[in-house]
Design an enzyme around this catalytic site. Sequence first.
Site, mmCIF file in Angstrom:
data_model
loop_
_atom_site.group_PDB
_atom_site.id
_atom_site.type_symbol
_atom_site.label_atom_id
_atom_site.label_comp_id
_atom_site.label_asym_id
_atom_site.label_seq_id
_atom_site.Cartn_x
_atom_site.Cartn_y
_atom_site.Cartn_z
ATOM 1 N N TYR A 1 31.570 -34.754 -40.472
ATOM 2 C CA TYR A 1 31.142 -34.546 -38.962
ATOM 3 C C TYR A 1 32.010 -33.330 -38.410
ATOM 4 O O TYR A 1 33.129 -33.498 -38.429
ATOM 5 C CB TYR A 1 31.418 -35.942 -38.426
ATOM 6 C CG TYR A 1 31.062 -35.979 -36.934
ATOM 7 C CD1 TYR A 1 29.824 -36.799 -36.765
ATOM 8 C CD2 TYR A 1 31.668 -35.645 -35.855
ATOM 9 C CE1 TYR A 1 29.235 -36.696 -35.448
ATOM 10 C CE2 TYR A 1 31.188 -35.930 -34.441
ATOM 11 C CZ TYR A 1 30.015 -36.293 -34.201
ATOM 12 O OH TYR A 1 29.536 -36.592 -33.073
ATOM 13 N N TYR B 1 22.988 -30.742 -33.685
ATOM 14 C CA TYR B 1 23.799 -31.887 -33.410
ATOM 15 C C TYR B 1 22.920 -32.976 -33.078
ATOM 16 O O TYR B 1 22.431 -33.331 -31.902
ATOM 17 C CB TYR B 1 24.724 -31.464 -32.389
ATOM 18 C CG TYR B 1 25.834 -32.762 -31.940
ATOM 19 C CD1 TYR B 1 27.167 -32.759 -32.787
ATOM 20 C CD2 TYR B 1 25.755 -33.369 -30.656
ATOM 21 C CE1 TYR B 1 27.601 -33.854 -32.412
ATOM 22 C CE2 TYR B 1 26.805 -34.353 -30.305
ATOM 23 C CZ TYR B 1 27.745 -34.639 -31.409
ATOM 24 O OH TYR B 1 28.743 -35.403 -30.929
#
Lengths: 392, 138
Positions: free
Chosen positions: A300, A350
Site C-alpha cells: 500500500y 487509488y
Amino acid sequence: MGRRTLARGAASIVGAGCTEFSRRAGRTELQLACESISAALDDADLAAADVDGIVSYTVDPVEETELVRSVGFEEVNFSARIPYGGGGSVGVLQHAAAAVASGAAEVVVAYRAIRARSGASRFGSAKTAPSPTSGHSGTTAMQWCMPFGVLTPASWMALNSVRYMHEFGVESADFGRAVVQLREYAATNPAAWGFQNPITLDEHQESRWIVEPCIHLLDCCQETDGSVALVITGSQRAADLPHTPVRIGTASTAGLFEQEIASDHYRPDLSVMDGTMALGRRLFEDAGFSRDDIDVALIYDAFSPILLMQLEGLGFCGFGEAKDFIADGSLALDGSLPTNTNGGLIGEGYIHGLNLVLEAVRQLRGTAVNQVADARTAVISASRTGAILTLD
Amino acid sequence: MAADAPTRPSPTVTDDSAVFWDAAAEGRLVAQRCAGCGRLRHPPRPMCPACSSLEVEIAELSGQGTLYSYAILHHPQHPAFEYPVIAALVDLEEGIRLLSCLTDVSKDDVRIGMPVHAHFVPTADGPLIPVFRPTEDS
Ligand SMILES: [Zn+2]
C-alpha cells in the site's frame, strides 16, 4: 508459537473485476460497484444468485440494500465492513475467507467503489470540519489534528516519515527512486494514470513540496474514481470454476495498542511501522510462509515513504535499509522482490488499495501487464491488514 | 511573521475529550491521570487501559517538552492558517505526546530534539489551543 491463523488455503479468489480508473467516472459509486461486481461474477462464471456474502470497507458509500436490489443478490446471509480505511483494505479477504471457512457464507463478493477524484470530498483537500468520528477509518486525526492545521493524510503520515528519515538518514531522493520504479511499471499499464508517462529522479525532486522534507507531489498516490470487486469461495468449489483458483494462503489483521491509521502518532517509536512488523509475523512466522517464497509484493503506497517502511516492517530488508534495497533494483521485474507491478497506488491509481489485490490475482493467473515469470505466491500489505495469495 | 492566525477552527469537543479542550480554552495544559494507578494518558479516554479504572484526576502539565518529529505543510492551503504550517509531535516532560504545531520559528531552524514549550492561541469561536515555540535558553 501457538497463535491461531486462518485455515490455510481454505478459500480462493475465483473472480476479479473492475471498472476503468479515471478522474471523473460520471456515475455513482453504487453504479461503479454494480459494474465491477458484475464483471467479477462473469469472470468467475457465477451468477448474482450464487452470492450469499458481501464485504466492503466501513468508509465505502454504497448502501448494501441498494447494492442487493441493483445486482440482484437473492439472499445475503453474511455481510461485513472492515474498519481502518485503506489500512483495512486487505481485511476484506480475511473476512471473506473466514466466512467461507466457517460456513457462514459460500460465495462472498468483496468490493470497494470510490470517487476519490470527482466526488464531494477528496482525501487530499483541506478539510476543517472536524467530525469527532472518522467513519471508523482508524484515525482520531479529525479531532486532534485539525485545530492545528494538520488537515490531510499526507500531513498526518509525514510526521512519521520525518522521524523515519531522521532515524535512518533517509533522504527524499530515496523515496524518489521508489517512485521512479512505480512510474516505470505504470508506464506500460494501459489502465494506469501514469500510462506512457514515466518520470526521472530529477522530475521527482523538482516536483513541488506537499510536505517538506518528505513528500513531493510525485510521492503521492493519484486520487481516482473507480471500483474493484473480487469473488471468494471455498477452494473445493473453486476447482470447478474456469480460472485457476488463487488461494488465500493466509490473511490477517494486526492491530497494536494505541495504533492508528494515517494519524498513527502515539506508538513509542514512529520511525518503524511496528504494526506492519506484527502483520509480517502473522503472515510469515505464524502462518508458516517464508519470505523467500514470495514472487511478487503489493504494498500500500498512498505515499512513497510508507512503501519503504513496510518493506522493512515486513522483514524484506533491515530497518533503514529499504533505500539501499530499492537502489539495488530489488523492486524491478528482474529484482529480488518485484513490487507494485501495476504501478501501485502512486502509478496506477487509488482504489483505496483494492486494486493491489486485483494485481496480485492477475500476477498469479499470469495475466498481468508487467508479468513476473512463473509467479506462484504473492504478498499483499496494507500496513495493518495483509494476505498471502498462492497457487500452491 | 504573525504566527497566530485568529481564524483557526475551534476544536470539536466531545464528552470524552472535553477534559483536554476545556482546560486549554482557559490556557491550561492538562492530561488525564488515572486515579487507580496514577498513569498519565493522552488522548483522553474513559477507562484506564492499564488498570480498568474509570476514575480520573486532572494533571496540570508544565508545557515543557522536546520535538519528537515535525512536518512542514505547504499544500493544500486552507484560509484559516498561515503557511507553511509546521506540524509538530511534542514529547512532554511528563511522558506523554501531543500533536500540535510550532510558532515563532523559521522552518529552516526546526530540529528534532529541540526543547519547546507551550503557549496558547485563540481559535475562531474564542477557545484557546496549545501550540509550541522553541525554548529560548536552550
Ligand atoms: Zn489505571
